[in-house]
Scaffold this active site. Sequence first.
Site, mmCIF file in Angstrom:
data_model
loop_
_atom_site.group_PDB
_atom_site.id
_atom_site.type_symbol
_atom_site.label_atom_id
_atom_site.label_comp_id
_atom_site.label_asym_id
_atom_site.label_seq_id
_atom_site.Cartn_x
_atom_site.Cartn_y
_atom_site.Cartn_z
ATOM 1 C CB SER A 1 -0.876 0.038 1.252
ATOM 2 O OG SER A 1 -1.403 1.350 1.411
ATOM 3 C CG HIS B 1 -3.676 -1.746 -1.853
ATOM 4 N ND1 HIS B 1 -4.702 -2.560 -2.259
ATOM 5 C CD2 HIS B 1 -4.161 -0.991 -0.837
ATOM 6 C CE1 HIS B 1 -5.773 -2.319 -1.502
ATOM 7 N NE2 HIS B 1 -5.473 -1.382 -0.638
ATOM 8 C CG HIS C 1 -9.108 -0.153 -0.638
ATOM 9 N ND1 HIS C 1 -8.496 -0.353 0.591
ATOM 10 C CD2 HIS C 1 -10.435 -0.175 -0.398
ATOM 11 C CE1 HIS C 1 -9.420 -0.509 1.512
ATOM 12 N NE2 HIS C 1 -10.607 -0.394 0.940
HETATM 13 C C1 DX5 Z 1 -6.935 1.403 5.319
HETATM 14 C C2 DX5 Z 1 -5.711 1.132 4.512
HETATM 15 C C3 DX5 Z 1 -4.599 0.446 5.339
HETATM 16 C C4 DX5 Z 1 -3.379 0.194 4.541
HETATM 17 C C5 DX5 Z 1 -2.544 -0.888 5.147
HETATM 18 O O1 DX5 Z 1 -6.695 1.909 6.513
HETATM 19 O O2 DX5 Z 1 -6.116 0.275 3.467
HETATM 20 O O3 DX5 Z 1 -5.132 -0.749 5.837
HETATM 21 O O4 DX5 Z 1 -3.688 -0.254 3.278
HETATM 22 O O5 DX5 Z 1 -1.764 -0.283 6.101
HETATM 23 P P1 DX5 Z 1 -0.869 -1.153 7.102
HETATM 24 O O6 DX5 Z 1 -0.269 -2.308 6.320
HETATM 25 O O7 DX5 Z 1 0.175 -0.207 7.603
HETATM 26 O O8 DX5 Z 1 -1.820 -1.641 8.157
HETATM 27 ZN ZN ZN Z 2 -6.443 -0.684 1.090
#
Ligand code: DX5
Ligand code: ZN
Length: 221
Positions: A10, A35, A68
């Site tokens: 992400s 992502h 997303h």
């Molecule tokens: C929504 C986002 C996060 C991100 C992942 O809050 O979608 O979940 O992608 O972040 P980490 O891997 O740092 O939890």
């Molecule tokens: Zn996400």
Amino acid sequence: MARNVLLSPSILSADFARLGEEVRALDEQGADWIHADVMDGHFVPNISFGPAVIAAIRPYTKKVMDVHLMVAPVDAYLEAFAKAGSDIITVHAEAGPHLDRSLQAIRNLGKKAGVSLNPGTPESVIEYVLDRLDLILVMSVNPGFGGQSYIHAMTEKIARVKKMIGARPILIEVDGGVTADNAGEITAAGADVLVAGSAVFKGGTPEHYGKNMQAIRAAVR
Ligand code: DX5
Ligand code: ZN
């Protein structure tokens, strides 16, 4: 032998002042997908970026742009994200009353269609749209911020979604608090794609990104 699980880092945790270079670094260090966490400050209590940023980073990688959308209402923005270069567009089941129509709209734009479920949303809400889906994104944190901890109750939901899918060609993606410590549990439950932000970007250099991704891959079961 670990099965073929895809890694979709992400960019929420990337250096936004150098986003293009960060995307190129992820690509070169072995990311399967990129992502992009789009946040509107309404569906989630944070604002990240819009279609113009997806278009700006698109030339930095040929890999799958896994977008997303934490956006509500979302239908009005689908075409802009498709035109910006998204390959997969994922909308939240909770974003509005017409999920089936949104998923059809994504496929009519020529993109792969995904649905995301917040931790409190039961998998039963997608029972009647399975044939509109290429991807199911199980949120394992409450969306809005990176760096949160994995919600362990989601492991059971991943297994139930896996059972629900049956033989359909739908990938299960998990997003939120994914690390090398829980990637084994998450993939053993049925996840095909792992989203990780903070666990990939920790250390802050492309070499760290590569090593962090390798550590997550090594934990896959
Ligand atoms: C929504 C986002 C996060 C991100 C992942 O809050 O979608 O979940 O992608 O972040 P980490 O891997 O740092 O939890
Ligand atoms: Zn996400």
